[in-house]
Each structure stands twice: as C-alpha cells, then as structure tokens.
Design a protein around this motif. Structure first.
Motif, mmCIF file in Angstrom:
data_model
loop_
_atom_site.group_PDB
_atom_site.id
_atom_site.type_symbol
_atom_site.label_atom_id
_atom_site.label_comp_id
_atom_site.label_asym_id
_atom_site.label_seq_id
_atom_site.Cartn_x
_atom_site.Cartn_y
_atom_site.Cartn_z
ATOM 1 N N UNK A 62 0.808 -1.220 0.000
ATOM 2 C CA UNK A 62 0.000 0.000 0.000
ATOM 3 C C UNK A 62 0.840 1.268 0.000
ATOM 4 N N UNK A 63 2.049 1.129 0.533
ATOM 5 C CA UNK A 63 2.929 2.296 0.511
ATOM 6 C C UNK A 63 3.258 2.669 -0.939
ATOM 7 N N UNK A 64 3.507 1.614 -1.723
ATOM 8 C CA UNK A 64 3.794 1.854 -3.141
ATOM 9 C C UNK A 64 2.598 2.525 -3.804
ATOM 10 N N UNK A 65 1.412 2.022 -3.439
ATOM 11 C CA UNK A 65 0.205 2.584 -4.023
ATOM 12 C C UNK A 65 0.031 4.044 -3.629
ATOM 13 N N UNK A 66 0.427 4.332 -2.401
ATOM 14 C CA UNK A 66 0.334 5.710 -1.931
ATOM 15 C C UNK A 66 1.177 6.619 -2.826
ATOM 16 N N UNK A 67 2.372 6.128 -3.154
ATOM 17 C CA UNK A 67 3.250 6.902 -4.044
ATOM 18 C C UNK A 67 2.553 7.213 -5.352
ATOM 19 N N UNK A 124 -0.674 7.214 -5.926
ATOM 20 C CA UNK A 124 -1.860 8.022 -5.719
ATOM 21 C C UNK A 124 -1.494 9.491 -5.520
ATOM 22 N N UNK A 125 -0.432 9.706 -4.739
ATOM 23 C CA UNK A 125 -0.062 11.080 -4.434
ATOM 24 C C UNK A 125 0.903 11.668 -5.460
ATOM 25 N N UNK A 126 1.107 10.900 -6.509
ATOM 26 C CA UNK A 126 1.926 11.328 -7.654
ATOM 27 C C UNK A 126 3.396 11.533 -7.295
ATOM 28 N N UNK A 127 3.816 10.968 -6.176
ATOM 29 C CA UNK A 127 5.246 10.999 -5.883
ATOM 30 C C UNK A 127 5.955 10.102 -6.883
ATOM 31 N N UNK A 128 5.218 9.078 -7.354
ATOM 32 C CA UNK A 128 5.829 8.149 -8.286
ATOM 33 C C UNK A 128 6.204 8.856 -9.585
ATOM 34 N N UNK A 177 -2.008 -3.036 -9.372
ATOM 35 C CA UNK A 177 -1.934 -2.397 -10.676
ATOM 36 C C UNK A 177 -3.271 -2.352 -11.385
ATOM 37 N N UNK A 178 -4.090 -3.371 -11.114
ATOM 38 C CA UNK A 178 -5.360 -3.458 -11.835
ATOM 39 C C UNK A 178 -6.424 -2.527 -11.250
ATOM 40 N N UNK A 179 -6.295 -2.255 -9.957
ATOM 41 C CA UNK A 179 -7.350 -1.476 -9.308
ATOM 42 C C UNK A 179 -7.147 0.002 -9.616
ATOM 43 N N UNK A 180 -8.175 0.600 -10.185
ATOM 44 C CA UNK A 180 -8.003 2.011 -10.527
ATOM 45 C C UNK A 180 -8.290 2.881 -9.309
ATOM 46 N N UNK A 181 -9.243 2.459 -8.483
ATOM 47 C CA UNK A 181 -9.551 3.256 -7.300
ATOM 48 C C UNK A 181 -8.782 2.727 -6.100
ATOM 49 N N UNK A 182 -7.794 3.476 -5.695
ATOM 50 C CA UNK A 182 -6.881 3.017 -4.661
ATOM 51 C C UNK A 182 -7.588 2.821 -3.331
ATOM 52 N N UNK A 183 -8.661 3.581 -3.122
ATOM 53 C CA UNK A 183 -9.350 3.485 -1.843
ATOM 54 C C UNK A 183 -9.892 2.093 -1.571
ATOM 55 N N UNK A 184 -10.224 1.383 -2.641
ATOM 56 C CA UNK A 184 -10.833 0.082 -2.441
ATOM 57 C C UNK A 184 -9.796 -1.036 -2.444
ATOM 58 N N UNK A 185 -8.520 -0.655 -2.547
ATOM 59 C CA UNK A 185 -7.492 -1.672 -2.769
ATOM 60 C C UNK A 185 -7.472 -2.739 -1.683
ATOM 61 N N UNK A 186 -7.403 -2.305 -0.436
ATOM 62 C CA UNK A 186 -7.190 -3.320 0.596
ATOM 63 C C UNK A 186 -8.400 -4.220 0.728
ATOM 64 N N UNK A 191 -7.546 4.378 5.176
ATOM 65 C CA UNK A 191 -6.740 3.202 4.788
ATOM 66 C C UNK A 191 -6.606 2.235 5.953
ATOM 67 N N UNK A 192 -6.274 2.782 7.107
ATOM 68 C CA UNK A 192 -6.088 1.907 8.269
ATOM 69 C C UNK A 192 -7.410 1.245 8.643
ATOM 70 N N UNK A 193 -8.512 2.017 8.536
ATOM 71 C CA UNK A 193 -9.817 1.439 8.844
ATOM 72 C C UNK A 193 -10.089 0.252 7.933
ATOM 73 N N UNK A 194 -9.830 0.469 6.626
ATOM 74 C CA UNK A 194 -10.059 -0.623 5.674
ATOM 75 C C UNK A 194 -9.285 -1.862 6.048
ATOM 76 N N UNK A 195 -7.967 -1.681 6.276
ATOM 77 C CA UNK A 195 -7.180 -2.900 6.451
ATOM 78 C C UNK A 195 -7.508 -3.564 7.779
ATOM 79 N N UNK A 196 -7.750 -2.770 8.814
ATOM 80 C CA UNK A 196 -8.071 -3.406 10.100
ATOM 81 C C UNK A 196 -9.451 -4.041 10.054
ATOM 82 N N UNK A 197 -10.408 -3.326 9.494
ATOM 83 C CA UNK A 197 -11.763 -3.868 9.468
ATOM 84 C C UNK A 197 -11.817 -5.164 8.668
#
Lengths: 387, 384
Positions: free
Chosen positions: A212-217, A219-223, A294-303, B298-304
């Motif tokens: 998820x850290x990679x994904x954060x990069x 998402x936040x365009x640090x990548x 890589x496949x998920x476009x919406x990062x929020x739903x990743x986990x 994010x933390x909520x998602x992964x913990x939940x």
C-alpha cells in the motif's frame, strides 16, 4: 543501487516508524504466533469413542482390546450404558462415534445367531470408516471362531475352552503390519498442513499492507517524480519490490523466531528450508499484490479487494481444505494458486525430503513471482487515471 | 426527511459506481458458497496406496484378489509398484497416501505357522493412514482367522464345515443426526451459505465509516456541515445508504443460492431479513468504532477487513472442523451469533429459539451502535 535506496525508503516509511513497526511487524507476528500455538497444541486431540460392552464373554472382551490397540482414538466407557444413551452421546457431540456391544454377544454367537455390534456416527468419514472396518473384521473373526467352537462341542465349558484357545492362538502368532515411519523421529507432519495454510494466508495479508505504501506513491503522484529522476524505470520497480519483500521477510522471520525459539514450537521442518520455501511464497505473494494493485483504478478500495482475493485463493490452494477432497476440476484450478505449491513443498519437507527434492514447487513459485511481477511492473506506473 | 433520502441515495450510487467492488461483493460469496458446499457434500474418497508384492508364494494370488475386490476398491485404490524403492518414492512425492511391502517370505512364514508381517509405510495424513492400515489389517485378520481354524479344527474335520458355511457377520452402523456431521444440523452448503452471507454483510458495512472519513480527508466534510440540515441527518443518510446496499447484497445472495444452488433458508423470511439487518448494523457500528480509533480510511479498511476475515475463520467459516478451543474463542465474535441465528432459521427451530438468537444479536448491535455514537465525534470532527 538506486533500487536499494528506494527499498530502504519503503522500509523507513513502513516499519521504520514506531506505529508502523507495531502494526505491521509486531502485531501480525504475535497474532500469527498465537494462532500457530493454539493449533499446534490442540489439533491432535484424539477423537472420543463412547464404548459400552454389555457382553460378559471372551469375544466381547477381545473386541474391546482390539479397539484399545487402535491409535488415534480415545475410548470412554462412561458416556452411556445402552444403545440409546450412546446414540445421544454422539448427537450431542459428547463423543465423535459410539460402539455398543450387545448383551450375550458371545453366547448368541455360540448359539449360531449373528448379534450385531452397533456403531453410531454422524456421517461416513475416513476415520470412522476405518473404525467400521476394524469392527467388521473383528466381528467376522468372532463369528467364525464361535461357529467352530459350537461345532466342536455341545457343552458350554468345552466351547469356552475352544474359544479361548483360538483367541490365544491368534494373539501368539499374528499376521500383522509392521509400521515403519519414513522419518526417523516417526512424525508424519500431518498437523503442518493446517498451520502452514494459516501462515500463508497471514503472509499474504501482511504483504498487502506493505504494497500500500507503493500505491500511496502512485496516488499522491510521488511516483511521477521518481520517474522524472535520472534512473531507469526498472530500478524504480525493483526498488519497490525489494522494499515490499523486505517488509514481508522481516515479518516472516520474526514470526518464525518467536514460535520456534521462544515458544519452542516444532514445525517438523528445519528452520532454513522452511524459511526458503516461505520466502519463495512471499515473492509470489508480492507478485499477486502488485498485480492486483496495478489493476485497481480506485486506490481506496485496494485493501478491500486484496483481502477478498486472499480468502478464495487460499481456499482453492488448499490452505483450509486438503486439495484431494475437492472435485477434479477444482483440483486443476488449484494448480494456478501459489499456495498449493508452497504447501506441497513444505509437506514434502516435513515428510523427510531434502531441499533438492522440492525444487520443482519452488521453481513454480518463482515463476509465479516472475510473471506476476512483470505484469505488476507494467501496470504499476504513474497512471494518468489515478485521482 | 428529504435530505436524509437524498444522502442515502447518493451514498448508494457512490457504492454502486465502484463496479469491480460490487461485482466481487456479489460473485465472490456465491462462488465460495458453491465451492465449499460441493467440496464437502462429496462422498468419502478412497485411500491411494502403493504396494509392492515381493511374495511369489501361494498367498500372493489371494492378496491380489483381495485388492481387486469391489469392496476393497471402495476403500483403498492400489497402485502396484515393482520395488520397495518405487513405493517409497511415490510416497515421498505424495502421489499415494500409504505404502505397503509384502515381503518375499510372507507366504512361507505364514503357512509355516509363524509370525508374518507386511511392512507398512504411513503417509502424511492421519485419517488416510488409519484407513489404509485397517483395510490391510482386515485382510490379514481374515488369513489369521482361517489359519487358527485350520490348526484348531484339524483332526475333527471341523475346519471344512466352518469354512463351508457362509458366515457373514455384519455390524450395524447408524448415522446419528442424519449424516450431517461437522455442520451440525444443516447441510454443508447451508452451513457455508450462512457463514459467507454474514461475512459479506459485515464487509458491506465498511463503506459507512469510509465515506465519512473520506469526506474528511478530501475536505468536503466542512461543506456538509455548512448544509442547512442537522448534521446527524446527513450522517444517518450515509449510514442508510450503506444499509440499503447490504440489504440488496443479502437479497441477491439469498435468492440466488436458493434458486440456483437449492439452499433452503427456512420459512421465516421476515426473521431472516431482520437477522441480516441487525448483522449489517453491527458492521456499521464496528466500522465506525474502528474508524474513531485509527482515524484514517486506509487503516480502517485494512483493520476492518482483517477483523472480518479473522472472525469468519474463528467461527469455522473456512475450516468447519475446527478444534473446540478455537471455536470457543469464536463465541466472542459477531459472526458466531449471526451465523447461529441464521442456522436456527434454516433448520426451522421453534420461533422462541430463533428470537433468542435475534435478541443476542440485537444486544450486540445496540452495544456497538452506542459505542459508535459515543465515538462519532472523533470520526466527523473537523479539527481532529
């Protein structure tokens, strides 16, 4: 070199901080250790068989002593003294199965009748089918011995003497199995299957956190900035992979050390080969995580999606249910799950094979990793869509 | 009122827009129910055994006949190997569950009246080992019986009379509890249908907390505060939207599994819907409580989601035949009570018994919602 810098940064950002270390390393390692210990200490509790012998003759006693010889069961004769009580002991799950030897079992066999030994169980499964097999072969022998004794004489005492002689004869010179474990210590490693399955599941879940850290990069365009730097894109990809892998490796090592060295849990596999197999699986797991990310476009739903992929793939890969129990077409599907190959490798190792005997499953795991990582690295680039 | 409905509607639309998630949330439970339901409804599988018969004596023919017997084949499938090495290799590799070697001198020793043994190599699986040992043991017992009868009855001609009479002693076996085994009083597919309905109902409670946290993270929370509506109506609207999705999802899982897989959900449709609603409210409460503690989406998602998987695991949703100690821990989860209530509805227990389950579920829901309400400020405050 650049890759290592990126990897070190990932480490710093995840487990380098106290909170991250607690959540990503300490907590999973402790939870996993707890589960391993819980399973490891309790999984071998024997099945309880409620037994009542209402017979007073030698054949009933012979049957009981034959059941006592069988391993893997715990006989209890305080759960009921008639057929009805035994049956309810099984339905109330106080016993896993029940055996009832009817009164005058020996006497009615000698009279030429065929009294029936009763077996109560919930359903037909291997362990109780084995019990049934034992009961019916004992019953067959009892019936034949009784018949011979009945033919031998009309008088009770002579019949009894004949029976006694026959039973003694059988005990003295048996035709039997000489059971020779393949491992020197006699362990078969069967308990490992479930524990290994659970370990694999938690490893996958832990890796998801790291990726998820990679994904954060991204998402936040640090990548995007990283790609603007004068390094090759494969270095960036490699750095991300190495970083995620390191996080997973540290978790894995801690878990193994805590369970094996502090709690003295015996996996039945040497530390190094065990670690190597799990590390190969970790590689494949990183591959899966990146490919999914890589496949998920919406990062929020990743986990959420990652966890939804972990459960069924573990199930198909045989982490919870032995693959042999599944329908054939599902068994073929299981070949596409890295969990299957990791389980196979560890199962073989626990069974006395050396590391070189498990090169095939290890190779397949690495192949999984290679294909999925390649896929993930193509997709895991600064994307225009991510907002 | 209108604001409440509008909020719920937009929340629902937002959830439905995440197509991949919606598809996974609908198809995955059905797939898992189907997979586990069919895997466990299968009959017991025979044990795979590798055997090398080095014996060329008079008994070898009998051994082969026994192995090819129909009754034996139902319990144990034998692959013949040409050497001890081959047996051991197959066993190590895992292509068979058990290995037997019949030594060269087996017939000779046995017929001479001495002790005669087969060498047996157990495999990795305890139950399979037991089965293989008992099946081979039953054959050896038969040989043994015959020999004892020969020796004891010789001279009187009794052995022929005993052998000529067809004595088939049977034991009677009874399936107590209608053969449903580890799944208690319901069938395998019913068991997993209940377990995964609950797991995915819990999952679909998560967006409640996420959407509130994301409003905060995107900075749109302030705008919601600015709306000319009491703020709690807006929150309630969001929660309602999540609840509606959960109900839709439960409806699809129930109807599909009932129509296509033939899962029987019992006769109390109203109570079933109530149980689903309560479970979903539990999930919403739990997600808000977690969100209030960890603070980020994010933390909520992964913990939940980890908690959900863990609770499902502990209540036997993945491995039904779990050890009792583990299942006892499982009693402290939402899943345990939700699944138990649904099971009672499926097996059409007395209405009072079902209400008991629903009562406990309602209490858990109440506790979680009160906690969530008390901590809500943490989730939706602008300056946390």
């Amino acid at each position: 070199m650049h890759s290592l810098t990126i990897a070190a940064n990932i480490l710093k950002r995840t487990i380098g901080q106290p909170k991250g270390f607690l959540m990503l390393v300490l907590l999973p390692a402790l939870v996993l250790s707890g589960i391993v210990l819980l399973f490891g200490t309790s999984v071998e509790s024997p099945r309880v068989i409620a037994l009542w012998n209402a017979d007073e003759g030698p054949l009933g006693a012979a049957l009981v002593s034959s059941l006592e010889e069988m391993g893997g069961y715990q006989l209890q004769n305080n759960l009921g003294s008639n057929a009805g009580e035994l049956r309810s002991a099984v339905t109330d799950s106080r016993a896993d199965a029940a055996v009832y030897i009817p009164p005058d079992y020996t006497a009615s066999l000698l009279d030429g009748k065929l009294p029936e030994v009763k077996l109560y169980r919930l359903s037909e499964q291997l362990w109780n089918a084995a019990l049934e097999q034992r009961l019916s072969s004992e019953a067959g022998q009892a019936a034949k011995y009784a018949r011979l004794s009945a033919l031998h004489s009309e008088e009770g005492p002579k019949r009894a003497a004949m029976l006694k002689q026959l039973l003694a004869e059988t005990n003295n010179r048996p035709a039997a199995l000489s059971i020779t474990p393949l491992n020197e210590d006699g362990s078969t490693g069967s308990r490992n299957v479930l524990i290994t399955g659970v370990i694999l599941m938690f490893l996958m879940m832990a890796i998801n956190g790291a990726i998820q850290v990679v994904m954060e990069d991204r998402e936040q365009r640090t990548m995007s900035r990283m790609f603007a730097a004068p390094i090759r894109s494969y270095s960036i990809a490699a750095g991300n992979f190495i970083g995620s892998l390191l996080v997973g490796t540290i978790q894995l090592l801690l878990m193994l050390i805590v369970t094996e060295w502090i709690f003295q849990y015996d996996y039945g596999v040497d530390f190094l080969p065990h670690f190597i197999v799990l590390e190969c699986f970790l590689l494949a797991a990183v591959g899966i995580a990146t490919a999914v990310a890589g496949l998920v476009s919406n990062v929020n739903q990743l986990s959420q999606i990652q966890n939804l992929i972990v459960t069924p793939s573990c199930l198909l890969g045989g982490c919870f249910v032995p693959i042999g129990m599944m329908p054939p077409y599902i068994q073929k599907l299981a070949n596409f799950m890295p969990q299957k190959w990791a389980l196979e490798a560890i199962g073989k190792l626990a069974f006395g094979n050396a590391l070189r005997d498990v090169l095939l499953p290890l190779g397949i795991l690495l192949l999984f990793a290679a294909v999925l990582l390649a896929f993930g690295s193509v997709v895991l680039q600064p994307s225009k869509k991510t907002v | 009122m209108q604001a409440w409905i509008t909020m719920a509607w937009y929340e629902l639309i937002q959830i439905l827009r995440l197509r991949s998630v919606v598809i996974i949330m609908l198809i995955l439970p059905l797939f898992l129910i189907f997979l586990l339901g069919t895997v466990f409804d299968n009959q017991m599988k025979p044990v795979q055994v590798a055997m090398h018969i080095a014996d060329r004596g008079p008994l070898s023919k009998e051994i082969e006949a026994f192995l090819q017997d129909e009754r034996t084949a139902g319990l144990m499938i034998v692959k013949f190997a040409s050497s001890r090495e081959e047996v051991l290799n197959q066993l190590r590799e895992g292509s068979v569950d058990y290995g037997f070697i019949v030594p060269e001198d087996f017939s000779e020793k046995f017929l001479a009246g001495g002790e005669a043994v087969w060498t047996a190599y157990p495999g990795r699986l305890d139950n399979e080992n037991l089965m293989a040992e008992e099946t081979a043991g039953s054959f050896l017992k038969e040989l043994e019986t015959r020999r004892a009868i020969m020796l004891a009855g010789a001279g009187e001609g009794l052995e022929q009379r005993t052998e000529s009479e067809e004595i088939v002693a049977r034991i009677s076996t009874e399936f107590a509890g209608e053969g449903k085994a580890v799944f208690g009083s319901v069938s395998a597919i019913q068991y997993y249908a209940g377990a995964y309905l609950v797991m995915f109902l819990l999952y679909s409670g998560m967006p409640a907390a996420l959407s509130l946290l994301q409003e905060k993270e995107k900075g749109t929370l302030a705008r919601l505060y600015a709306a000319p509506q009491p703020f709690w109506i807006i929150v309630l609207g969001k929660l309602t939207g999540t609840g509606i999705f959960a109900v839709l999802q439960a409806g699809i899982i129930i109807v599909f599994s009932w129509q296509i897989f033939g899962v029987s959900w019992g006769n109390h449709l109203g109570l079933l819907v109530l149980a689903c609603l309560l479970t979903s409210m539990c999930a919403i409460g739990l997600s808000l409580v977690i969100a209030s503690i960890v603070g980020t989406s994010k933390a909520t998602q992964s913990i939940f989601s980890t908690v959900t998987v863990l609770m499902t695991f502990l209540t036997g949703g993945m491995i039904a035949d779990l050890n009792q100690n583990v299942l006892n821990i499982g009693k402290f989860t939402i899943n345990h009570w939700a699944v138990m209530t649904i099971k009672r509805i499926m097996e059409e227990s007395e209405t009072t018994v079902i209400w008991q389950g629903i009562g406990i579920l309602a209490m858990i829901t109440a506790v979680l919602l009160i906690l969530a309400f008390a901590r809500l400020k943490k989730v939706v405050s602008l300056h946390a």
